[in-house]
Design an enzyme around this catalytic site. Structure first.
Site, mmCIF file in Angstrom:
data_model
loop_
_atom_site.group_PDB
_atom_site.id
_atom_site.type_symbol
_atom_site.label_atom_id
_atom_site.label_comp_id
_atom_site.label_asym_id
_atom_site.label_seq_id
_atom_site.Cartn_x
_atom_site.Cartn_y
_atom_site.Cartn_z
ATOM 1 N N GLU A 1 38.117 42.824 44.153
ATOM 2 C CA GLU A 1 39.023 42.647 45.292
ATOM 3 C C GLU A 1 39.094 43.877 46.180
ATOM 4 O O GLU A 1 40.132 44.167 46.775
ATOM 5 C CB GLU A 1 40.450 42.306 44.791
ATOM 6 C CG GLU A 1 40.477 41.375 43.610
ATOM 7 C CD GLU A 1 41.856 40.816 43.304
ATOM 8 O OE1 GLU A 1 42.643 41.509 42.661
ATOM 9 O OE2 GLU A 1 42.139 39.684 43.730
ATOM 10 N N ASP B 1 34.669 41.238 46.756
ATOM 11 C CA ASP B 1 34.065 41.200 45.424
ATOM 12 C C ASP B 1 35.091 40.842 44.364
ATOM 13 O O ASP B 1 36.282 40.744 44.653
ATOM 14 C CB ASP B 1 33.417 42.559 45.108
ATOM 15 C CG ASP B 1 34.456 43.654 44.893
ATOM 16 O OD1 ASP B 1 35.449 43.702 45.655
ATOM 17 O OD2 ASP B 1 34.290 44.468 43.977
HETATM 18 C C1 NOJ Z 1 44.401 45.355 42.491
HETATM 19 C C2 NOJ Z 1 43.029 44.805 42.319
HETATM 20 O O1 NOJ Z 1 43.027 43.606 41.675
HETATM 21 C C3 NOJ Z 1 42.176 45.844 41.651
HETATM 22 O O2 NOJ Z 1 40.929 45.325 41.343
HETATM 23 C C4 NOJ Z 1 42.043 46.952 42.605
HETATM 24 O O3 NOJ Z 1 41.269 47.968 42.084
HETATM 25 C C5 NOJ Z 1 43.412 47.463 43.015
HETATM 26 N N1 NOJ Z 1 44.306 46.420 43.396
HETATM 27 C C6 NOJ Z 1 43.261 48.407 44.146
HETATM 28 O O4 NOJ Z 1 42.753 47.746 45.279
HETATM 29 C C1 NOJ Z 2 42.188 43.060 38.954
HETATM 30 C C2 NOJ Z 2 40.752 42.731 38.810
HETATM 31 O O1 NOJ Z 2 40.018 43.652 39.532
HETATM 32 C C3 NOJ Z 2 40.451 41.328 39.311
HETATM 33 O O2 NOJ Z 2 39.118 41.018 39.033
HETATM 34 C C4 NOJ Z 2 41.359 40.329 38.669
HETATM 35 O O3 NOJ Z 2 41.119 39.064 39.222
HETATM 36 C C5 NOJ Z 2 42.811 40.703 38.829
HETATM 37 N N1 NOJ Z 2 43.043 42.070 38.424
HETATM 38 C C6 NOJ Z 2 43.709 39.815 37.983
HETATM 39 O O4 NOJ Z 2 43.415 39.965 36.634
#
Ligand code: NOJ
Ligand code: NOJ
Length: 414
Positions: A188, A185
């Site tokens: 991520e 999703d």
């Molecule tokens: C970094 C991701 O981009 C973020 O969306 C996520 O919640 C954390 N890692 C933990 O998986």
């Molecule tokens: C974490 C977010 O969850 C994700 O959607 C995003 O792409 C990355 N950070 C980078 O901003």
């Protein structure tokens, strides 16, 4: 000296928050800066200038596609030649990376700043990326066509030749053949079928079909339309829910054990990001209304800053079980700027549909909330603390700033 005296005499002057219009300019400048970093592959965009705690000094396909979309919209409004140049450089960067060997091909979510694919462990593939990128480029292609630049469009953006050798066509082929596969999703974290990803894929294929037809690629147009319809049918069949309106994810193949309410801001982002193109869900639908009110109700409840400043609009996060605080995951999530802005944007689109004047006040409050938690210089990070209201997570997150720009443009506030 005069300023110092002035500031001493009128401390409030020194405290002044930027106005919405001033913030727009700051956000535009920040987006441009994050898109033109000297040590980064030309055309690629860093998610944030933050290099540690957290390290967001990478290019994410999703963040970049949305950033460029706000610049395409801005270019459409202003005709600014500098912005057009930036977008053209980005097109070349995407064409370059589409041809790189990466772990998950076009579904690869994140790239190093030298342009190569990131090879560490990550939630991959993320199949919203190619769809988001395609829709941004389709919008850009249409603008260029009205300027008589069909040659450029056929050469770089869309050509019917197979195997595809143009950027949009590659993304549409990938999307048409892969939408049925589970992917990670936009946060991520979970692998499955996601409302956000599917609606973005539906819209990219539908609009891609129109472009294909315009450029005399009729066979492809029929195929993309057929796939777009099939995605639409799945969305209508699997994602509506009596209790919360719209569900975020179905058919999980990898999941977070603690995420289970099904309520997430991602469908709201999907509705905004695919407006005005997708016609499957309307802002006036019962399911959409139920979903939005569930989101508001839940956010008002769980974030104490909403109770502390009830005169400001509602601060919204990603989802209630969120444990990512912008630095680490074993923590507790907060409201995000981009989610809070999404609600403002939603109200603006709803106002346009319903001509409901009372929404003006609600919209203003939503912007006030955002400006209240950003700082006096117009910096906007990823999140703001649910109790103190202070910013946290990656500083000057590009996506926060482009979300501000998009909300302003959608609300016709420029
Ligand atoms: C970094 C991701 O981009 C973020 O969306 C996520 O919640 C954390 N890692 C933990 O998986
Ligand atoms: C974490 C977010 O969850 C994700 O959607 C995003 O792409 C990355 N950070 C980078 O901003």
């Amino acid at each position: 000296m005069r300023t110092i005296i002035l500031l001493l005499a009128f401390p409030l002057l020194a405290m002044a928050q930027p106005s919405k219009q001033e913030q727009f300019k700051i956000s535009l400048q920040t987006v441009i800066q994050n898109s033109t970093m000297a040590d980064v592959f030309p055309g690629m965009v860093v998610a944030s200038p933050s290099k540690e705690n957290p390290n967001y000094y990478y290019d994410w396909v999703r963040d970049t596609a949305l950033t460029m979309r706000s610049l395409v919209d801005y270019y459409e409004l202003t005709g600014d030649a500098k912005i057009k140049k930036l977008i053209l450089t980005w097109v070349d960067a995407e064409a370059f990376r589409q041809n790189l060997p990466t772990f998950s091909g076009l579904g690869e979510p994140k790239y190093n700043i030298d342009g190569s694919g990131f090879e560490g462990p990550w939630g991959r593939p993320q199949n919203d990326g190619p769809a988001l990128r395609a829709l941004t480029m389709i919008k850009f292609a249409r603008l260029l066509l009205t300027q008589g630049q069909e040659d450029y469009v056929l050469k770089k953006l869309y050509h019917g030749i197979l195997p595809a050798d143009s950027v949009i066509k590659k993304d549409l082929e990938y999307t048409a053949y892969n939408w049925q596969a589970a992917s990670f999703d936009l946060w991520e974290e979970e692998k499955g079928m996601h409302f956000y990803t599917l609606l973005s894929q539906h819209t990219a294929l539908q609009e891609g079909a129109k472009l294909a037809r315009e450029l005399r690629d009729d066979g492809a147009a029929v195929f993309y339309e057929k796939e777009a319809r099939a995605i639409g049918a799945m969305l209508k069949k699997d994602f509506l829910n009596d209790k919360i309106g719209i569900l975020v994810t179905k058919g999980k193949e990898a999941s977070l054990w603690y995420k289970n309410s099904g309520l997430d801001v991602a469908p709201l982002l999907a509705l905004n990001h695919n407006s005005p193109y997708q016609k499957l869900f309307s802002y006036k639908d019962t399911s959409v209304k139920k979903y939005i009110s569930s989101l508001i109700e839940q956010s008002s409840e769980i974030y104490s800053i909403n109770k502390r400043y009830p005169d400001l609009g509602v601060a919204i996060g990603r989802y209630q079980e969120d444990r990512y605080d912008g630095y680490r995951t074993e923590s507790i999530g907060n409201p995000w700027f981009l989610s809070t802005l999404a609600l403002g944007e939603y109200y603006c689109l709803l106002r346009d549909k319903t001509k409901n004047k009372r929404l003006d006040d609600v919209i203003e409050k939503q912007f006030k909330r955002v400006l209240f938690h950003s700082d006096r210089k117009g910096h906007m990070s990823e999140q703001f603390n649910r109790e103190s209201g202070n910013m946290q997570g990656a500083h000057d997150l590009t996506w926060s700033h482009n979300a501000f720009m998009t909300a302003m443009m959608r609300c016709k506030l420029l």
